[in-house]
Scaffold this motif. Structure first.
Motif, short mmCIF file in Angstrom:
data_model
loop_
_atom_site.label_atom_id
_atom_site.label_comp_id
_atom_site.label_asym_id
_atom_site.label_seq_id
_atom_site.Cartn_x
_atom_site.Cartn_y
_atom_site.Cartn_z
N TYR A 1 43.98 42.87 39.37
CA TYR A 1 43.61 41.88 40.40
C TYR A 1 44.85 41.27 41.04
O TYR A 1 44.96 41.17 42.24
N CYS A 2 45.79 40.85 40.18
CA CYS A 2 47.01 40.24 40.72
C CYS A 2 47.75 41.21 41.63
O CYS A 2 48.29 40.83 42.67
N SER B 1 46.55 43.47 43.46
CA SER B 1 45.81 43.89 44.66
C SER B 1 45.40 42.68 45.51
O SER B 1 44.38 42.70 46.19
N ARG C 1 44.30 39.79 44.66
CA ARG C 1 43.12 39.05 44.21
C ARG C 1 43.43 38.25 42.95
O ARG C 1 42.69 38.28 41.97
N GLU C 2 44.55 37.51 43.01
CA GLU C 2 44.94 36.75 41.83
C GLU C 2 43.91 35.68 41.48
O GLU C 2 43.89 35.19 40.35
N ASN C 3 43.03 35.35 42.42
CA ASN C 3 41.95 34.40 42.12
C ASN C 3 41.04 34.92 41.01
O ASN C 3 40.33 34.13 40.39
N LEU C 4 41.03 36.23 40.77
CA LEU C 4 40.15 36.82 39.75
C LEU C 4 40.93 37.21 38.49
O LEU C 4 40.37 37.85 37.60
N CYS C 5 42.18 36.85 38.40
CA CYS C 5 43.01 37.23 37.25
C CYS C 5 42.35 36.73 35.95
O CYS C 5 42.07 35.55 35.80
N ARG D 1 38.19 29.74 52.23
CA ARG D 1 37.88 31.05 51.66
C ARG D 1 36.40 31.40 51.86
O ARG D 1 36.06 32.55 52.14
N THR E 1 43.59 32.14 46.11
CA THR E 1 44.89 32.80 45.96
C THR E 1 45.92 31.89 46.63
O THR E 1 45.58 31.06 47.49
N ASP F 1 45.65 32.10 50.30
CA ASP F 1 44.65 31.21 50.93
C ASP F 1 45.29 29.86 51.23
O ASP F 1 45.05 29.26 52.28
#
Ligand SMILES: [Zn+2]
Ligand SMILES: [Zn+2]
Length: 327
Positions: free
Chosen positions: A96-97, A99, A101-105, A154, A279, A282
């Motif tokens: 995730y990080c 790509s 999408r660190e919000n989903l790490c 977001r 992220t 954002d």
């Protein structure tokens, strides 16, 4: 330092004298100028989010001044005014990080939940997750940008170019999102608790072309809806309100159970999705956008020691705009 501390879920915060936090490697020590009160803080205090750090200093919309810098953070010299958001740590290495999408790490840690936050006179934060704050805003007015604004941004992005936009729940996030949506020439329909004439009038003042009760159908089908209220029963209502191809975005971190609903209201390529966390990108995008709109936040200030009253007012729907604690 003085702080408001959660000792156990479902108990009031306790005003406490704590030792001043010592910044560790990569951390900046901040004097808190203002800290926004978010519905997520209520979910933490109410025990609806599992396993918070305890005892915990809540609060994740922190505007503060750097009083001791981090050696590796030359972008945050002493005296800089910065914002600290919900996202406080990621591993930087997972899929995730890597790509965007660190919000989903899965290793993410969050301010005011797993890391002590801003309901205090001082806090420390990993400098890599702090944002420089736009200078146009006073600290209290800037604080709600850090979660209500960011998460709202977001959510709005997840609606694509939807023209007719419904907002369910007209609190801190919606009062920011509507300003951005109007700036983008979208038509906004505001849905509130049944009979909440005050919130409906507030929405119209900010440019909603229609405001009504959440169980009412809008005057025209919506292209998208964002649900900010933590009420699962709003999901089928919003699905009924959007046209085929429309999207319903759940913006909160916690929601009561969603009642079952007929497939017919999802049919027609309607999309139901959530938005999780933020992220850093954002944050950079939104903090650059807000002064250009310009977003003007409306805040109700509370002294730090009145944090429990601020939370109670938020719970009771008595906050116009955003509640902010000021030490
Ligand atoms: Zn990660
Ligand atoms: Zn929040």
């Amino acid at each position: 330092m003085r702080a408001m501390v959660l000792e156990a879920p479902r108990t009031p915060l306790v005003e406490t004298e704590l030792p001043d936090p010592e910044p560790g490697p990569g951390q900046a020590l901040l004097r808190v100028l203002a800290c926004g009160v978010c519905r997520t803080d209520l979910h933490v205090v109410d025990g609806e989010l599992p396993d918070p750090k305890l005892p915990l200093v809540p609060g994740h919309q922190i505007v503060g001044t750097v009083v001791a810098g981090a050696a590796n953070a030359r972008h945050l010299p002493v005296g800089t005014r910065v914002g600290v958001p919900w996202l406080g740590h990621t591993d930087g290495t997972c899929a995730y990080c890597r790509s965007g999408r660190e919000n989903l790490c899965p290793a993410a840690r969050f301010t005011g939940y797993q890391i002590d936050g801003g309901y205090a006179e001082l806090t420390r934060a990993d400098a890599r997750y702090c944002f420089p704050m736009p200078s146009q805003y006073a600290a209290a007015e800037a604080a709600p940008l850090l979660c209500a604004g960011l998460i709202g941004h977001r959510c709005l992005a997840a609606t694509g170019d939807a023209h007719r936009l419904g907002l369910y729940g007209f609190g801190a996030a919606a009062h920011v999102v509507i300003q951005v949506a109007r700036h983008q020439n979208r038509d906004v329909f505001a849905f509130t608790r049944a009979g909440d004439a005050t919130a409906q009038a507030f929405a119209r003042e900010l440019g909603a072309i229609w405001a009504g009760d959440s169980d009412e159908p809008p005057p025209a089908p919506l292209d998208a809806a964002i649900i900010f209220a933590p009420v699962g029963a709003l999901v089928p209502m919003a699905l009924r309100a959007v046209a085929p191809g429309g999207v319903v975005v759940c913006g909160g971190i916690h929601m009561s159970d969603i009642p079952s609903f007929p497939y017919a209201i999802l049919w027609g390529e309607r999309v139901l999705r959530s938005i999780a966390n933020l992220t850093r990108r954002d944050g950079e995008e939104f903090l650059a956008l807000a002064p250009r709109v310009p977003v003007r936040t409306e805040v109700q200030r509370y002294p730090l020691a009145e944090a429990n009253a601020a939370l109670a007012d938020l719970r009771g729907g008595r906050v116009r705009g955003a509640a902010v604690l000021v030490p």
